[in-house]
Design a protein around this motif. Structure first.
Motif, PDB file in Angstrom:
ATOM      1  N   ALA A   1       0.813  -1.217   0.000  1.00  0.00           N
ATOM      2  CA  ALA A   1       0.000   0.000   0.000  1.00  0.00           C
ATOM      3  C   ALA A   1       0.841   1.260   0.000  1.00  0.00           C
ATOM      4  N   ASP A   2       2.133   1.121   0.282  1.00  0.00           N
ATOM      5  CA  ASP A   2       3.052   2.266   0.332  1.00  0.00           C
ATOM      6  C   ASP A   2       4.444   1.731   0.058  1.00  0.00           C
ATOM      7  N   LEU A   3       5.133   2.270  -0.936  1.00  0.00           N
ATOM      8  CA  LEU A   3       6.469   1.766  -1.260  1.00  0.00           C
ATOM      9  C   LEU A   3       7.446   1.925  -0.101  1.00  0.00           C
ATOM     10  N   ASP A   4       7.162   2.867   0.821  1.00  0.00           N
ATOM     11  CA  ASP A   4       8.021   3.018   1.995  1.00  0.00           C
ATOM     12  C   ASP A   4       7.975   1.788   2.896  1.00  0.00           C
ATOM     13  N   ASN A   5       6.943   0.946   2.747  1.00  0.00           N
ATOM     14  CA  ASN A   5       6.854  -0.264   3.561  1.00  0.00           C
ATOM     15  C   ASN A   5       7.973  -1.254   3.255  1.00  0.00           C
ATOM     16  N   TYR A   6       8.657  -1.061   2.131  1.00  0.00           N
ATOM     17  CA  TYR A   6       9.807  -1.922   1.825  1.00  0.00           C
ATOM     18  C   TYR A   6      11.076  -1.478   2.554  1.00  0.00           C
ATOM     19  N   ASP A   7      11.074  -0.264   3.093  1.00  0.00           N
ATOM     20  CA  ASP A   7      12.293   0.275   3.698  1.00  0.00           C
ATOM     21  C   ASP A   7      12.861  -0.643   4.773  1.00  0.00           C
ATOM     22  N   ALA A   8      11.997  -1.138   5.647  1.00  0.00           N
ATOM     23  CA  ALA A   8      12.466  -1.914   6.790  1.00  0.00           C
ATOM     24  C   ALA A   8      13.186  -3.181   6.351  1.00  0.00           C
ATOM     25  N   GLU A   9      12.628  -3.882   5.344  1.00  0.00           N
ATOM     26  CA  GLU A   9      13.269  -5.126   4.936  1.00  0.00           C
ATOM     27  C   GLU A   9      14.546  -4.875   4.141  1.00  0.00           C
TER      28      GLU A   9
ATOM     29  N   ASP B   1       6.001 -20.399 -12.195  1.00  0.00           N
ATOM     30  CA  ASP B   1       4.810 -19.608 -12.492  1.00  0.00           C
ATOM     31  C   ASP B   1       4.052 -19.180 -11.232  1.00  0.00           C
ATOM     32  N   ALA B   2       4.274 -19.865 -10.107  1.00  0.00           N
ATOM     33  CA  ALA B   2       3.652 -19.426  -8.861  1.00  0.00           C
ATOM     34  C   ALA B   2       4.322 -18.147  -8.360  1.00  0.00           C
ATOM     35  N   TYR B   3       5.615 -18.016  -8.647  1.00  0.00           N
ATOM     36  CA  TYR B   3       6.374 -16.843  -8.216  1.00  0.00           C
ATOM     37  C   TYR B   3       6.343 -15.722  -9.253  1.00  0.00           C
ATOM     38  N   ARG B   4       6.265 -16.123 -10.533  1.00  0.00           N
ATOM     39  CA  ARG B   4       6.259 -15.140 -11.612  1.00  0.00           C
ATOM     40  C   ARG B   4       5.117 -15.503 -12.565  1.00  0.00           C
ATOM     41  N   PRO B   5       3.863 -15.163 -12.200  1.00  0.00           N
ATOM     42  CA  PRO B   5       2.717 -15.593 -12.997  1.00  0.00           C
ATOM     43  C   PRO B   5       2.772 -15.038 -14.420  1.00  0.00           C
ATOM     44  N   PRO B   6       2.347 -15.827 -15.404  1.00  0.00           N
ATOM     45  CA  PRO B   6       2.366 -15.340 -16.795  1.00  0.00           C
ATOM     46  C   PRO B   6       1.618 -14.032 -16.995  1.00  0.00           C
ATOM     47  N   HIS B   7       0.498 -13.853 -16.302  1.00  0.00           N
ATOM     48  CA  HIS B   7      -0.290 -12.626 -16.457  1.00  0.00           C
ATOM     49  C   HIS B   7      -0.059 -11.647 -15.305  1.00  0.00           C
ATOM     50  N   ALA B   8       0.922 -11.917 -14.454  1.00  0.00           N
ATOM     51  CA  ALA B   8       1.218 -11.085 -13.291  1.00  0.00           C
ATOM     52  C   ALA B   8       0.110 -11.202 -12.246  1.00  0.00           C
ATOM     53  N   PHE B   9       0.345 -10.648 -11.068  1.00  0.00           N
ATOM     54  CA  PHE B   9      -0.658 -10.660 -10.013  1.00  0.00           C
ATOM     55  C   PHE B   9      -1.756  -9.648 -10.340  1.00  0.00           C
ATOM     56  N   PRO B  10      -2.919  -9.805  -9.736  1.00  0.00           N
ATOM     57  CA  PRO B  10      -3.981  -8.808  -9.951  1.00  0.00           C
ATOM     58  C   PRO B  10      -3.529  -7.411  -9.524  1.00  0.00           C
ATOM     59  N   VAL B  11      -3.902  -6.415 -10.303  1.00  0.00           N
ATOM     60  CA  VAL B  11      -3.588  -5.025  -9.978  1.00  0.00           C
ATOM     61  C   VAL B  11      -4.614  -4.537  -8.962  1.00  0.00           C
ATOM     62  N   ARG B  12      -4.140  -4.112  -7.803  1.00  0.00           N
ATOM     63  CA  ARG B  12      -5.022  -3.629  -6.744  1.00  0.00           C
ATOM     64  C   ARG B  12      -4.852  -2.124  -6.574  1.00  0.00           C
ATOM     65  N   ALA B  13      -5.933  -1.487  -6.152  1.00  0.00           N
ATOM     66  CA  ALA B  13      -5.958  -0.023  -6.106  1.00  0.00           C
ATOM     67  C   ALA B  13      -4.868   0.547  -5.215  1.00  0.00           C
ATOM     68  N   GLY B  14      -4.659  -0.040  -4.044  1.00  0.00           N
ATOM     69  CA  GLY B  14      -3.645   0.473  -3.129  1.00  0.00           C
ATOM     70  C   GLY B  14      -2.247   0.370  -3.708  1.00  0.00           C
ATOM     71  N   TRP B  15      -1.975  -0.756  -4.389  1.00  0.00           N
ATOM     72  CA  TRP B  15      -0.651  -0.932  -5.008  1.00  0.00           C
ATOM     73  C   TRP B  15      -0.432   0.086  -6.119  1.00  0.00           C
ATOM     74  N   LEU B  16      -1.412   0.254  -6.991  1.00  0.00           N
ATOM     75  CA  LEU B  16      -1.250   1.193  -8.097  1.00  0.00           C
ATOM     76  C   LEU B  16      -1.078   2.616  -7.574  1.00  0.00           C
ATOM     77  N   SER B  17      -1.814   2.973  -6.541  1.00  0.00           N
ATOM     78  CA  SER B  17      -1.665   4.297  -5.943  1.00  0.00           C
ATOM     79  C   SER B  17      -0.267   4.481  -5.372  1.00  0.00           C
TER      80      SER B  17
END
Length: 343
Positions: free
Chosen positions: A117-125, A230-246
């Motif tokens: 939901a926020d790219l800053d959430n990757y900072d910690a890892e 394909d479980a890790y890298r799906p051919p059609h990618a994961f579903p696009v969700r509103a929070g991720w796109l934002s």
């Protein structure tokens, strides 16, 4: 830390860990390291390393590395490029890759693949992974770090480097997703439309046309040469969700306002893009995901020292292109390392 043999085989190890983001939520990520036998032996012989003896599987004439690379994958992706790891190890770096939360090795039941939901959430890892890299060294010194990111991982890496000056000595971006197709006006319009959904229904799926053109060009289950899970890298990618796109559009807006990354930056992109609703043969030798001309212009907003390499015939991930093309990409990367990585 509990390291285990990785899915890529004996020359790789993986360690899953948890890190709490700025929102206090614990998330699982996985650090992968390249551990060819010669490098393992070098860790056991610090006195030999100090004497300058060889510590690479290919005999590249490097001692125990005091330099490390941390690679960040793209969206709906994970680390699998053994050749890339071998390249960096052969250049005298320790190579690490991070499967970020909700991706690849870090996928957990009940979570949305690829979601943040926020790219800053990757900072910690990312910060935790860098700390883990430093803790592995017998002398206790953190190695000089080159941060590398592909596509969305390139956007994440750029934003992280801007917020953490002085940590990464170099930044290498492979087709970073710095801007949407077309123009900033389209990004602003898209952000306006998606924002209400992201605020009230962040995990709602935005229905977009499904295309597997890029997957088709790289997977050996189609017309590419790379073995993908394909479980890790799906051919059609994961579903696009509103929070991720934002979150992505917000990150791109920050880049558009201008970053001030203090490290030298290398941006590698294809020489051309190919887009559309139907497969074209040109998608075998172009970026079928991003608008490379827009990315080239936006790269100038990253920092004071930016090198741009446009590689004819390259795919979206230039290091997954045809052998001749990626050999060109590696040669350009080698030239940049020689210029900007100071011993």
């Amino acid at each position: 830390m509990q390291w285990q043999t990785d899915i890529l085989g004996d020359d790789f190890q993986a360690c899953a860990f948890e890190a709490a983001g700025p929102d206090g939520v614990l998330r699982t990520a996985t650090l992968v390291r390249h551990t060819p036998q010669a490098l393992v032996e070098a860790r056991k012989r610090p006195e030999e390393a100090a004497a300058g003896q060889d510590a690479t599987a290919a005999g590249a004439g490097t001692a125990l590395p005091d330099r490390a690379v941390l690679f960040l994958h793209g969206w709906s992706d994970y680390f699998f490029n053994e050749e890339l790891a071998e390249f960096w190890t052969g250049k005298g770096f320790e190579f690490f890759a991070l499967d970020m939360h909700n991706h690849g090795r870090s996928l957990r039941p009940g979570t949305h693949g690829g979601y943040v939901a926020d790219l800053d959430n990757y900072d910690a890892e990312i910060t935790a992974a860098i700390g883990m890299i430093g803790s592995l060294r017998q002398d206790g010194r953190a190695p000089r770090l080159t941060l590398m990111g592909h596509s969305t991982g390139g956007l994440i890496a750029a934003l992280w480097a801007d917020r953490h000056p002085g940590v990464a000595s170099q930044l290498v971006l492979d087709s970073p997703w710095l801007e949407v197709h077309g123009s900033p006006a389209l990004r602003r319009a898209a952000r306006t439309m998606v924002e209400p959904f992201a605020r009230f229904w962040p995990e709602s799926v935005i229905r977009l046309p499904e295309r597997a053109f890029y997957w088709r060009s790289i997977s050996n289950a189609a017309e590419g040469e790379w073995a993908l899970d394909d479980a890790y890298r799906p051919p059609h990618a994961f579903p696009v969700r509103a929070g991720w796109l934002s979150a992505v559009l917000s990150g791109q807006s920050r880049v558009a306002r201008g970053l001030n990354i203090d490290a030298p930056i290398l941006v590698l992109i294809s020489g051309a893009s190919a887009n559309g609703m139907f497969w074209k043969e040109s998608m075998r030798r172009t970026d079928a995901v991003l608008d490379v001309n827009t990315i080239a212009l936006r790269a100038l907003s990253l920092g004071r020292t930016v090198t741009l390499e446009r590689i004819d015939g390259a795919l979206h991930d230039v290091f997954l292109s045809a052998p001749r093309v990626r050999a060109d990409a590696y040669a350009r990367l080698s030239r940049w390392i020689a210029a900007y990585v100071v011993d």
